[in-house]
Design a protein around this motif. Sequence first.
Motif, PDB file in Angstrom:
ATOM      1  N   ASP A 193      -7.076  18.603 -23.488  1.00 23.01           N
ATOM      2  CA  ASP A 193      -8.141  19.366 -22.829  1.00 23.01           C
ATOM      3  C   ASP A 193      -7.632  20.745 -22.403  1.00 23.01           C
ATOM      4  O   ASP A 193      -8.349  21.750 -22.526  1.00 23.01           O
ATOM      5  N   GLY A 194      -6.409  20.806 -21.887  1.00 20.76           N
ATOM      6  CA  GLY A 194      -5.866  22.073 -21.446  1.00 20.76           C
ATOM      7  C   GLY A 194      -5.675  23.051 -22.585  1.00 20.76           C
ATOM      8  O   GLY A 194      -5.991  24.250 -22.464  1.00 20.76           O
ATOM      9  N   VAL A 195      -5.182  22.560 -23.721  1.00 21.33           N
ATOM     10  CA  VAL A 195      -5.011  23.428 -24.892  1.00 21.33           C
ATOM     11  C   VAL A 195      -6.369  23.914 -25.382  1.00 21.33           C
ATOM     12  O   VAL A 195      -6.550  25.092 -25.711  1.00 21.33           O
ATOM     13  N   TRP A 196      -7.340  23.002 -25.436  1.00 23.96           N
ATOM     14  CA  TRP A 196      -8.694  23.370 -25.881  1.00 23.96           C
ATOM     15  C   TRP A 196      -9.296  24.447 -24.980  1.00 23.96           C
ATOM     16  O   TRP A 196      -9.882  25.423 -25.456  1.00 23.96           O
ATOM     17  N   PHE A 197      -9.145  24.283 -23.663  1.00 23.83           N
ATOM     18  CA  PHE A 197      -9.721  25.265 -22.743  1.00 23.83           C
ATOM     19  C   PHE A 197      -9.039  26.621 -22.894  1.00 23.83           C
ATOM     20  O   PHE A 197      -9.698  27.667 -22.870  1.00 23.83           O
ATOM     21  N   LEU A 204      -4.284  32.721 -22.100  1.00 24.79           N
ATOM     22  CA  LEU A 204      -2.928  32.219 -22.312  1.00 24.79           C
ATOM     23  C   LEU A 204      -2.875  31.050 -23.300  1.00 24.79           C
ATOM     24  O   LEU A 204      -2.298  29.994 -23.002  1.00 24.79           O
ATOM     25  N   PRO A 205      -3.446  31.202 -24.491  1.00 23.08           N
ATOM     26  CA  PRO A 205      -3.358  30.119 -25.472  1.00 23.08           C
ATOM     27  C   PRO A 205      -1.931  29.962 -25.991  1.00 23.08           C
ATOM     28  O   PRO A 205      -1.127  30.896 -25.949  1.00 23.08           O
ATOM     29  N   LEU A 206      -1.639  28.780 -26.476  1.00 22.29           N
ATOM     30  CA  LEU A 206      -0.319  28.499 -27.025  1.00 22.29           C
ATOM     31  C   LEU A 206      -0.151  29.128 -28.400  1.00 22.29           C
ATOM     32  O   LEU A 206      -1.119  29.269 -29.159  1.00 22.29           O
ATOM     33  N   ASP A 207       1.093  29.476 -28.733  1.00 27.54           N
ATOM     34  CA  ASP A 207       1.377  29.860 -30.106  1.00 27.54           C
ATOM     35  C   ASP A 207       1.565  28.591 -30.926  1.00 27.54           C
ATOM     36  O   ASP A 207       1.508  27.471 -30.399  1.00 27.54           O
ATOM     37  N   ASP A 208       1.789  28.731 -32.237  1.00 28.91           N
ATOM     38  CA  ASP A 208       1.856  27.559 -33.094  1.00 28.91           C
ATOM     39  C   ASP A 208       3.006  26.628 -32.722  1.00 28.91           C
ATOM     40  O   ASP A 208       2.872  25.402 -32.772  1.00 28.91           O
ATOM     41  N   GLY A 210       4.372  26.243 -29.726  1.00 30.38           N
ATOM     42  CA  GLY A 210       4.011  25.541 -28.500  1.00 30.38           C
ATOM     43  C   GLY A 210       2.988  24.464 -28.752  1.00 30.38           C
ATOM     44  O   GLY A 210       3.072  23.353 -28.183  1.00 30.38           O
ATOM     45  N   ARG A 211       2.038  24.743 -29.624  1.00 29.10           N
ATOM     46  CA  ARG A 211       1.004  23.761 -29.943  1.00 29.10           C
ATOM     47  C   ARG A 211       1.612  22.541 -30.637  1.00 29.10           C
ATOM     48  O   ARG A 211       1.245  21.402 -30.378  1.00 29.10           O
ATOM     49  N   SER A 212       2.573  22.804 -31.538  1.00 29.43           N
ATOM     50  CA  SER A 212       3.237  21.694 -32.226  1.00 29.43           C
ATOM     51  C   SER A 212       3.962  20.792 -31.227  1.00 29.43           C
ATOM     52  O   SER A 212       3.919  19.563 -31.335  1.00 29.43           O
ATOM     53  N   GLY A 213       4.621  21.418 -30.248  1.00 26.34           N
ATOM     54  CA  GLY A 213       5.328  20.627 -29.245  1.00 26.34           C
ATOM     55  C   GLY A 213       4.387  19.804 -28.400  1.00 26.34           C
ATOM     56  O   GLY A 213       4.670  18.634 -28.087  1.00 26.34           O
ATOM     57  N   VAL A 214       3.252  20.384 -28.007  1.00 21.58           N
ATOM     58  CA  VAL A 214       2.279  19.651 -27.196  1.00 21.58           C
ATOM     59  C   VAL A 214       1.699  18.488 -27.991  1.00 21.58           C
ATOM     60  O   VAL A 214       1.542  17.373 -27.467  1.00 21.58           O
ATOM     61  N   GLN A 215       1.386  18.731 -29.260  1.00 17.97           N
ATOM     62  CA  GLN A 215       0.821  17.635 -30.061  1.00 17.97           C
ATOM     63  C   GLN A 215       1.826  16.506 -30.212  1.00 17.97           C
ATOM     64  O   GLN A 215       1.471  15.326 -30.122  1.00 17.97           O
ATOM     65  N   ALA A 216       3.087  16.850 -30.448  1.00 17.26           N
ATOM     66  CA  ALA A 216       4.106  15.807 -30.601  1.00 17.26           C
ATOM     67  C   ALA A 216       4.226  14.977 -29.332  1.00 17.26           C
ATOM     68  O   ALA A 216       4.325  13.742 -29.383  1.00 17.26           O
ATOM     69  N   LEU A 217       4.205  15.636 -28.182  1.00 16.69           N
ATOM     70  CA  LEU A 217       4.319  14.913 -26.916  1.00 16.69           C
ATOM     71  C   LEU A 217       3.079  14.062 -26.657  1.00 16.69           C
ATOM     72  O   LEU A 217       3.173  12.919 -26.198  1.00 16.69           O
ATOM     73  N   ALA A 218       1.886  14.623 -26.956  1.00  8.18           N
ATOM     74  CA  ALA A 218       0.647  13.863 -26.752  1.00  8.18           C
ATOM     75  C   ALA A 218       0.632  12.619 -27.627  1.00  8.18           C
ATOM     76  O   ALA A 218       0.243  11.529 -27.180  1.00  8.18           O
ATOM     77  N   GLU A 219       1.045  12.751 -28.871  1.00  6.33           N
ATOM     78  CA  GLU A 219       1.037  11.586 -29.762  1.00  6.33           C
ATOM     79  C   GLU A 219       2.102  10.575 -29.353  1.00  6.33           C
ATOM     80  O   GLU A 219       1.949   9.367 -29.568  1.00  6.33           O
ATOM     81  N   GLN A 220       3.167  11.054 -28.757  1.00 12.18           N
ATOM     82  CA  GLN A 220       4.164  10.118 -28.224  1.00 12.18           C
ATOM     83  C   GLN A 220       3.562   9.303 -27.089  1.00 12.18           C
ATOM     84  O   GLN A 220       3.784   8.088 -26.984  1.00 12.18           O
ATOM     85  N   LEU A 221       2.781   9.955 -26.234  1.00 14.57           N
ATOM     86  CA  LEU A 221       2.126   9.234 -25.137  1.00 14.57           C
ATOM     87  C   LEU A 221       1.085   8.252 -25.658  1.00 14.57           C
ATOM     88  O   LEU A 221       0.859   7.188 -25.061  1.00 14.57           O
ATOM     89  N   LEU A 222       0.423   8.612 -26.763  1.00 12.48           N
ATOM     90  CA  LEU A 222      -0.613   7.755 -27.325  1.00 12.48           C
ATOM     91  C   LEU A 222      -0.046   6.617 -28.158  1.00 12.48           C
ATOM     92  O   LEU A 222      -0.767   5.674 -28.487  1.00 12.48           O
ATOM     93  N   ILE A 249      -2.208  21.900 -37.032  1.00  6.20           N
ATOM     94  CA  ILE A 249      -2.392  22.752 -35.859  1.00  6.20           C
ATOM     95  C   ILE A 249      -2.105  24.208 -36.160  1.00  6.20           C
ATOM     96  O   ILE A 249      -2.666  25.096 -35.547  1.00  6.20           O
ATOM     97  N   GLY A 250      -1.241  24.490 -37.129  1.00 11.96           N
ATOM     98  CA  GLY A 250      -0.985  25.878 -37.464  1.00 11.96           C
ATOM     99  C   GLY A 250      -2.149  26.570 -38.123  1.00 11.96           C
ATOM    100  O   GLY A 250      -2.200  27.789 -38.239  1.00 11.96           O
ATOM    101  N   ASP A 251      -3.155  25.759 -38.592  1.00 11.13           N
ATOM    102  CA  ASP A 251      -4.316  26.327 -39.256  1.00 11.13           C
ATOM    103  C   ASP A 251      -5.449  26.624 -38.296  1.00 11.13           C
ATOM    104  O   ASP A 251      -6.511  27.085 -38.698  1.00 11.13           O
TER     105      ASP A 251
END
Length: 256
Positions: A193-197, A204-208, A210-222, A249-251
């Motif tokens: 939600d934070g990345v989407w907002f 202050l959006p993430l660069d690619d 940073g986005r890759s790191g957030v996705q990796a961590l989110a999927e680890q939690l899931l 995510i880079g796209d």
Amino acid sequence: MICDERAPAGVRAHRFGPSSPEAEAEAEAGAQPPFAAVLLYQPKGKVKPTRQSSREVILDAALALMRRQEPVSLDTVAHAAGLTKPGLMYHFKTKEALMLAVVDRVADDQKRQLEKLLADVDPVSPWPRLTAYVRWMLAGEVDEADLAMMADPRLREVLTRRWEEHFEPWVALPEGLDPQTRARLEGARFMADGVWFADASGALPLDDDGRSGVQALAEQLLAPQTQGERHAASSHQGHADDVLHGRHIGDRRRRR
């Protein structure tokens, strides 16, 4: 049917008049649909009647104003849609009614994308639902119009409530989850939600990377931690990967 002189040489343009009680009521109210919405330019002999719904034209105009960060009111939307204000008010009596319809349009578009990730999957289980939700939030397209529920401070409460009605089923967790499992699932959701907002607002959006790191961590939690969790999530993984192929995510890009 009226021939329009602005049509290119060798092409006939026709304006098709009211063909329903609703259209006649709009005309009586002074509605003038935008030229592009009701004209069809085709070679001679291939002209077919067409008419975009005035309601859809109005919603398109409201979203376009939001994307240009211009004021949204009954007057500005009517002007952008090529209608008189009474013509717009035939469909939306108040700004609240208009903005609720805008929120519904945005939410419905987003839910269609989410539903593609859950085809052939049991949506009752929170693991496939939240995995689809998190991946879509991190990989889908986004723009200012996605923040429709925040477009008017005076209507924010009612618009946010409508937004919650659309998306609460996607993020709801069942009763009885142990606290650690609930915290992991909710943590992944709020990260997304934070990345989407940040993307939708442009703040202050993430660069690619940073986005890759957030996705990796989110999927680890899931990632399922117990045998029951692994069984619930196993049927989802392959289909979601297929749908998201080519939309890494880079796209991600902002719509304009």
